[in-house]
Design a protein around this motif. Structure first.
Motif, mmCIF file in Angstrom:
data_model
loop_
_atom_site.group_PDB
_atom_site.id
_atom_site.type_symbol
_atom_site.label_atom_id
_atom_site.label_comp_id
_atom_site.label_asym_id
_atom_site.label_seq_id
_atom_site.Cartn_x
_atom_site.Cartn_y
_atom_site.Cartn_z
ATOM 1 N N PHE A 245 24.538 37.521 7.828
ATOM 2 C CA PHE A 245 25.839 36.887 7.581
ATOM 3 C C PHE A 245 26.978 37.891 6.819
ATOM 4 O O PHE A 245 28.097 37.571 7.171
ATOM 5 C CB PHE A 245 25.690 35.673 6.633
ATOM 6 N N LEU A 246 26.538 39.085 6.509
ATOM 7 C CA LEU A 246 27.232 39.902 5.655
ATOM 8 C C LEU A 246 27.476 41.086 6.649
ATOM 9 O O LEU A 246 28.325 42.091 5.916
ATOM 10 C CB LEU A 246 26.972 40.166 4.316
ATOM 11 N N CYS A 247 27.119 41.250 7.727
ATOM 12 C CA CYS A 247 26.992 42.676 8.299
ATOM 13 C C CYS A 247 28.107 43.166 8.843
ATOM 14 O O CYS A 247 28.265 44.334 9.097
ATOM 15 C CB CYS A 247 26.038 42.703 9.378
ATOM 16 N N ARG A 248 29.211 42.174 8.711
ATOM 17 C CA ARG A 248 30.727 42.737 8.987
ATOM 18 C C ARG A 248 31.546 43.049 7.877
ATOM 19 O O ARG A 248 32.531 43.427 8.093
ATOM 20 C CB ARG A 248 31.276 41.523 10.150
ATOM 21 N N GLN A 249 30.935 42.770 6.666
ATOM 22 C CA GLN A 249 31.513 43.073 5.446
ATOM 23 C C GLN A 249 31.840 44.582 5.105
ATOM 24 O O GLN A 249 30.827 45.239 4.800
ATOM 25 C CB GLN A 249 31.100 42.428 4.279
ATOM 26 N N THR A 250 32.882 45.201 5.330
ATOM 27 C CA THR A 250 33.239 46.716 5.129
ATOM 28 C C THR A 250 32.770 47.238 4.146
ATOM 29 O O THR A 250 32.182 48.136 3.916
ATOM 30 C CB THR A 250 34.584 47.101 5.826
ATOM 31 N N ASP A 251 33.336 46.474 2.817
ATOM 32 C CA ASP A 251 33.083 47.082 1.567
ATOM 33 C C ASP A 251 31.772 47.012 1.194
ATOM 34 O O ASP A 251 31.160 48.013 0.592
ATOM 35 C CB ASP A 251 33.924 46.240 0.612
ATOM 36 N N LEU A 252 30.696 46.157 1.808
ATOM 37 C CA LEU A 252 29.557 45.903 1.362
ATOM 38 C C LEU A 252 28.833 47.074 1.937
ATOM 39 O O LEU A 252 28.018 47.802 1.489
ATOM 40 C CB LEU A 252 29.077 44.491 1.864
ATOM 41 N N TYR B 208 25.872 44.909 20.944
ATOM 42 C CA TYR B 208 26.760 45.908 21.416
ATOM 43 C C TYR B 208 27.767 46.193 20.034
ATOM 44 O O TYR B 208 28.183 47.172 19.919
ATOM 45 C CB TYR B 208 27.538 45.701 22.602
ATOM 46 N N ASP B 209 28.039 44.961 19.171
ATOM 47 C CA ASP B 209 28.859 44.969 18.365
ATOM 48 C C ASP B 209 28.355 45.781 17.185
ATOM 49 O O ASP B 209 28.975 46.258 16.153
ATOM 50 C CB ASP B 209 29.395 43.667 17.778
ATOM 51 N N MET B 210 27.017 45.965 17.025
ATOM 52 C CA MET B 210 26.457 46.703 15.926
ATOM 53 C C MET B 210 26.751 48.194 15.776
ATOM 54 O O MET B 210 26.553 48.630 14.830
ATOM 55 C CB MET B 210 24.850 46.389 16.051
ATOM 56 N N ARG B 211 27.115 48.798 17.004
ATOM 57 C CA ARG B 211 27.837 49.933 17.007
ATOM 58 C C ARG B 211 28.668 50.183 15.848
ATOM 59 O O ARG B 211 28.789 51.408 15.396
ATOM 60 C CB ARG B 211 28.217 50.389 18.441
ATOM 61 N N PHE B 212 29.458 49.434 15.665
ATOM 62 C CA PHE B 212 30.701 49.485 14.790
ATOM 63 C C PHE B 212 30.261 49.241 13.308
ATOM 64 O O PHE B 212 30.838 50.019 12.701
ATOM 65 C CB PHE B 212 31.867 48.596 15.099
ATOM 66 N N VAL B 213 29.211 48.527 13.391
ATOM 67 C CA VAL B 213 28.531 48.441 11.736
ATOM 68 C C VAL B 213 27.895 49.665 11.726
ATOM 69 O O VAL B 213 28.056 50.218 10.400
ATOM 70 C CB VAL B 213 27.426 47.285 11.910
ATOM 71 N N LEU B 214 27.296 50.289 12.727
ATOM 72 C CA LEU B 214 26.710 51.586 12.454
ATOM 73 C C LEU B 214 27.594 52.572 11.905
ATOM 74 O O LEU B 214 27.397 53.582 11.000
ATOM 75 C CB LEU B 214 25.621 52.122 13.477
ATOM 76 N N LYS C 226 30.448 52.090 10.491
ATOM 77 C CA LYS C 226 30.844 52.004 9.129
ATOM 78 C C LYS C 226 29.973 52.809 7.957
ATOM 79 O O LYS C 226 30.431 53.569 7.179
ATOM 80 C CB LYS C 226 30.993 50.659 8.712
ATOM 81 N N ALA C 227 28.670 52.628 8.216
ATOM 82 C CA ALA C 227 27.808 53.415 7.462
ATOM 83 C C ALA C 227 27.850 54.833 7.561
ATOM 84 O O ALA C 227 27.752 55.750 6.599
ATOM 85 C CB ALA C 227 26.347 52.978 7.786
ATOM 86 N N LYS C 228 27.830 55.375 8.552
ATOM 87 C CA LYS C 228 28.015 56.835 9.029
ATOM 88 C C LYS C 228 29.192 57.407 8.452
ATOM 89 O O LYS C 228 29.140 58.420 8.032
ATOM 90 C CB LYS C 228 27.995 57.072 10.410
ATOM 91 N N GLU C 229 30.223 56.940 8.690
ATOM 92 C CA GLU C 229 31.668 57.164 8.111
ATOM 93 C C GLU C 229 31.675 57.355 6.670
ATOM 94 O O GLU C 229 32.359 58.010 6.005
ATOM 95 C CB GLU C 229 32.685 56.271 8.754
#
Length: 282
Positions: free
Chosen positions: A115-122, A144-150, A152-155
């Motif tokens: 539920f929280l995987c789009r929460q940038t600060d988290l 495909y949207d999980m590329r952007f989640v990934l 966030k972690a890499k950045e």
């Protein structure tokens, strides 16, 4: 090329899948130790890497009256005892950015709930701890949207990321697994995990709590293993029908060995003779 993640001498992203298993929520220290020690023995016998999982707080329950767990402070004490006494690495989830640092002082993997995987600060706070992350794909997201989640972690300076499939919303109170998500997410260069027990969950299926159909854990797991997954997530409990959270979709501890024996046989065939399903970068 898939990023290999090493935890306590085991490698996620190469060779046999690693098992991530434990009760949904920390009900007691005694129960956590019972599950961790028994599952470790099974996995040692079968030559399988094992990571214990459980939550100190189920902060996303359907009803305010649902059991949530012991909370952050006591929960981390229990996880530390499990880690020491059972001799296993541990995984737990966080729900707020300010939990990341204190949780990282105990656990080996930090999990981000679906539920929280789009929460940038988290994501950023978890990534900055330097601990490996297991990020669950939301029930409402495309793989495909999980590329952007990934990204966030890499950045945020952390490329030790596992992406986890746990089913997609299919109408009301139902989930369905689109197995295309596994090679899609793996094409991003990170290991993939399949959550076998939440994928058979029926959100809100019992009114004030979730239902589930644990009889589908094995067939869905077989399908996922045939794709060449890197880790398998299962919630297990000595008495699922009386568990305090997610009982209907949890695997009985007494059934785990036989289930794993079947999945290991399939995994060995896939990894040694067929290879993981690979697609061009999605």
């Amino acid at each position: 090329m898939v990023k290999k993640i090493t935890i306590d001498g085991m490698t996620i992203g190469e060779g046999r899948f690693v098992l991530v298993a434990g009760p949904c929520v920390l009900e007691s220290l005694e129960l956590a130790l019972e599950v961790a020690c028994e599952v470790k023995k099974i996995c040692d016998d079968l030559g399988l890497g094992y990571i214990f999982k459980s939550s100190f707080d189920k902060a996303n329950r359907t009803s305010i009256y649902s059991f949530r767990g012991p909370g952050l402070e006591l929960g981390l004490q229990w996880l530390e005892e499990v880690k020491t006494k059972a001799g296993v690495p541990v995984l737990t989830d966080i729900h707020e950015p300010n939990q990341a640092d204190v949780v990282s002082s105990v656990v080996d993997i930090i999990q981000i709930p679906a539920f929280l995987c789009r929460q940038t600060d988290l994501i950023m706070s978890a990534a900055k701890t330097g601990k490996p992350l297991n990020i669950k794909k939301a029930q409402f997201l495309s793989p495909y949207d999980m590329r952007f989640v990934l990204e966030k972690a890499k950045e945020s300076g952390n490329d030790q990321v596992i992406l986890c499939e746990r089913g997609t919303t299919f109408g009301y109170k139902q989930l369905v697994v689109d197995f295309r998500s596994l090679p899609i997410m793996r094409s991003f260069g990170c290991p993939v995990m399949f959550d076998a027990t939440h994928s058979v969950q029926m959100p809100g299926g019992q009114g004030a709590s979730s239902g589930g159909k644990r009889q589908f854990v094995l067939p869905l797991s077989r399908a996922a293993v045939s794709m060449g997954i890197d880790a398998l997530f299962m919630e297990v409990h000595p008495d699922p029908d009386n568990a305090k959270s997610d009982g209907p979709n949890m695997v009985a501890l007494s059934n785990l060995r036989g289930l794993l024996e079947e999945l290991i046989a399939l995994d060995d065939l896939v990894k040694n003779r067929l290879g993981c399903v690979e697609i061009e970068e999605a």
